[in-house]
Design an enzyme around this catalytic site. Structure first.
Site, short mmCIF file in Angstrom:
data_model
loop_
_atom_site.label_atom_id
_atom_site.label_comp_id
_atom_site.label_asym_id
_atom_site.label_seq_id
_atom_site.Cartn_x
_atom_site.Cartn_y
_atom_site.Cartn_z
N ARG A 1 0.60 -1.13 0.30
CA ARG A 1 0.22 0.33 0.14
C ARG A 1 1.10 1.54 -0.03
O ARG A 1 0.28 2.33 0.68
CB ARG A 1 -1.02 -0.24 1.03
CG ARG A 1 -1.87 -1.03 1.67
CD ARG A 1 -3.06 -1.20 -0.08
NE ARG A 1 -3.66 -2.46 0.05
CZ ARG A 1 -3.20 -3.70 -0.69
NH1 ARG A 1 -2.52 -3.74 -1.45
NH2 ARG A 1 -4.03 -4.18 -0.62
N SER B 1 -11.27 -0.55 2.94
CA SER B 1 -10.37 -0.96 4.09
C SER B 1 -10.12 -0.38 4.62
O SER B 1 -9.08 0.63 4.48
CB SER B 1 -9.38 -2.16 4.23
OG SER B 1 -9.80 -3.93 3.10
N GLU C 1 -5.38 3.18 6.20
CA GLU C 1 -5.28 3.05 4.82
C GLU C 1 -5.76 4.06 4.65
O GLU C 1 -5.44 4.21 2.83
CB GLU C 1 -5.28 2.12 4.48
CG GLU C 1 -5.09 1.34 3.27
CD GLU C 1 -5.59 -0.17 2.19
OE1 GLU C 1 -6.18 0.26 1.80
OE2 GLU C 1 -5.04 -0.83 3.23
#
Length: 307
Positions: free
Chosen positions: A174, A224, A294
Site C-alpha cells: 500500500r 478497508s 489506510e
C-alpha cells in the site's frame, strides 16, 4: 479576469465549480467543499491548469474516484483537480495494456479479460482508478499493481513529464514513492499473460461474490480502513476488542466486517475520524498493535467554503 474565469479559460467552459462539496466525489459520501473543483478532460488542460496554479501559488490536489479518501468537514483549500474522459483509456500493445490514470480498475480488468489477458482479475472489484492504484500499490486477493506494472508516465510538481520504470517507484504494501514526491500519474503500462476470457471472467465473478458476502458494500465507505498489521488482520483485532458496531453519530464499525468504517447515512468526516481514532486507541491498549489508517485524509477541520 477573475481567478475562476481564468481557470475556466484553461480547463474549458463548465469544467470549474466553486465551493463544490467533496461528498459528491468520494465513496465515503462525506467531506467539506473544495474551494475550486476542476475537471481536466485531457493532458493539455491538466498541464495548463497546473502551470497557472503554480504561477499563482495556489495549492493543488489531484483526486481520482475518491475511493480511498476522506475529506475533512472544512474541505480543501485551493484547487482540486479531477481527471476527465481522455484519461480513462485502455490501449493494447501485444501482451501489454496502456492505461490512462483515470481508467477505472474495473474497466481495465474487464478489457484485459476481453483481450484474453490474465493478471488483472484481482483488480476487478477495487473501486478506484488506475492512477490512484499505482500511488498506493492497490491490491486484493493476493494480487497487487506491482505484480503487473512495467512503467508509468508522471507529471512532476515542477511541471516536467517523466517516464519511470516500475522499479523506481519503490512499490511495497500500500505504498509507492509517489506518495512522497507528489508526482501525478498520467498513464502506465502493465504487462499481462495470455489466458482464456472465460476462465478470467469466472475468476472475476468469484472475487465479486466473495466481496458481496464479506464486505459491507451496502454502505458508503472507503474500503478497508486500516492497513494490515504485520502478522495480524486489522478486522480481527477490532472484533476481538468488541468494537463491531461501535458508533459515533452516523459513522460505524461495520457489523459485517470490522475492518470497515461505514457511513450509515449523513455521517460527517469528524464522526468517521472519531470512530477510526477510537479503534486505534482501544486496539493499541488491548493488544499492543498500532493500527495505521489506510485511507488518505485530506482537508481542514471545521466548516469551509471558497473565498
Amino acid at each position: 479576469m477573475g481567478f475562476l474565469e481564468q481557470l475556466e479559460a484553461y480547463a474549458g467552459a463548465g469544467q470549474v465549480k466553486k465551493a463544490e462539496p467533496m461528498r459528491l466525489h468520494t465513496t465515503f459520501q462525506t467531506g467539506g467543499p473544495a474551494d475550486y473543483f476542476v475537471t481536466v478532460q485531457g493532458w493539455r488542460e491538466l498541464f495548463a491548469v497546473a502551470a497557472f496554479c503554480r504561477q499563482e501559488k495556489v495549492p493543488m490536489t489531484l483526486v481520482g474516484r475518491g475511493s480511498n479518501l476522506l475529506v475533512k468537514d472544512g474541505g480543501i483549500r485551493g484547487v482540486v483537480l479531477c481527471l476527465g474522459k481522455e484519461f480513462s483509456s485502455v490501449r493494447r500493445e501485444g501482451e501489454d495494456l496502456i492505461l490512462g490514470a483515470g481508467t477505472p480498475l474495473s474497466l481495465a480488468a474487464s478489457q484485459a479479460a476481453k483481450n484474453d489477458l490474465a493478471g488483472l482479475a484481482f483488480a476487478a472489484g477495487i473501486p478506484g482508478s488506475f492512477g490512484g492504484a499505482v500511488v498506493m500499490n492497490a491490491g486484493a486477493y493476493g494480487g497487487e499493481i506491482k505484480d503487473v506494472l512495467q512503467s508509468v508516465t508522471v507529471l512532476t510538481q515542477q511541471g516536467q513529464v517523466k517516464e519511470l520504470p516500475a522499479e523506481a517507484l519503490e512499490l511495497s504494501y500500500r505504498h509507492s514513492i509517489l506518495s512522497e514526491t507528489g508526482d501525478w500519474v498520467l498513464e502506465g503500462r502493465v504487462h499481462l499473460t495470455p489466458g482464456k476470457r472465460e476462465t478470467i471472467e469466472q475468476e472475476m465473478a468469484a472475487y465479486a461474490k466473495a466481496r458481496r458476502e464479506k464486505q459491507p458494500l451496502e454502505y458508503p465507505s472507503a474500503g478497508s480502513t486500516f492497513r494490515r498489521p504485520e502478522g495480524y488482520f486489522a478486522g480481527q483485532l477490532i472484533e476481538q476488542c468488541g468494537l463491531k458496531g461501535y458508533r459515533v453519530g452516523q459513522a460505524c464499525v461495520s457489523e459485517k466486517h470490522a475492518g470497515f468504517v461505514v457511513n450509515l447515512g449523513g455521517a460527517t468526516a469528524s464522526e468517521i475520524l472519531a470512530v477510526i481514532t477510537h479503534c486505534q486507541e482501544v486496539v493499541l491498549a488491548h493488544t499492543g498493535v498500532r493500527l495505521e489508517c489506510e485511507v488518505k485524509i485530506l482537508g481542514e477541520d471545521g466548516i469551509g467554503g471558497a473565498p
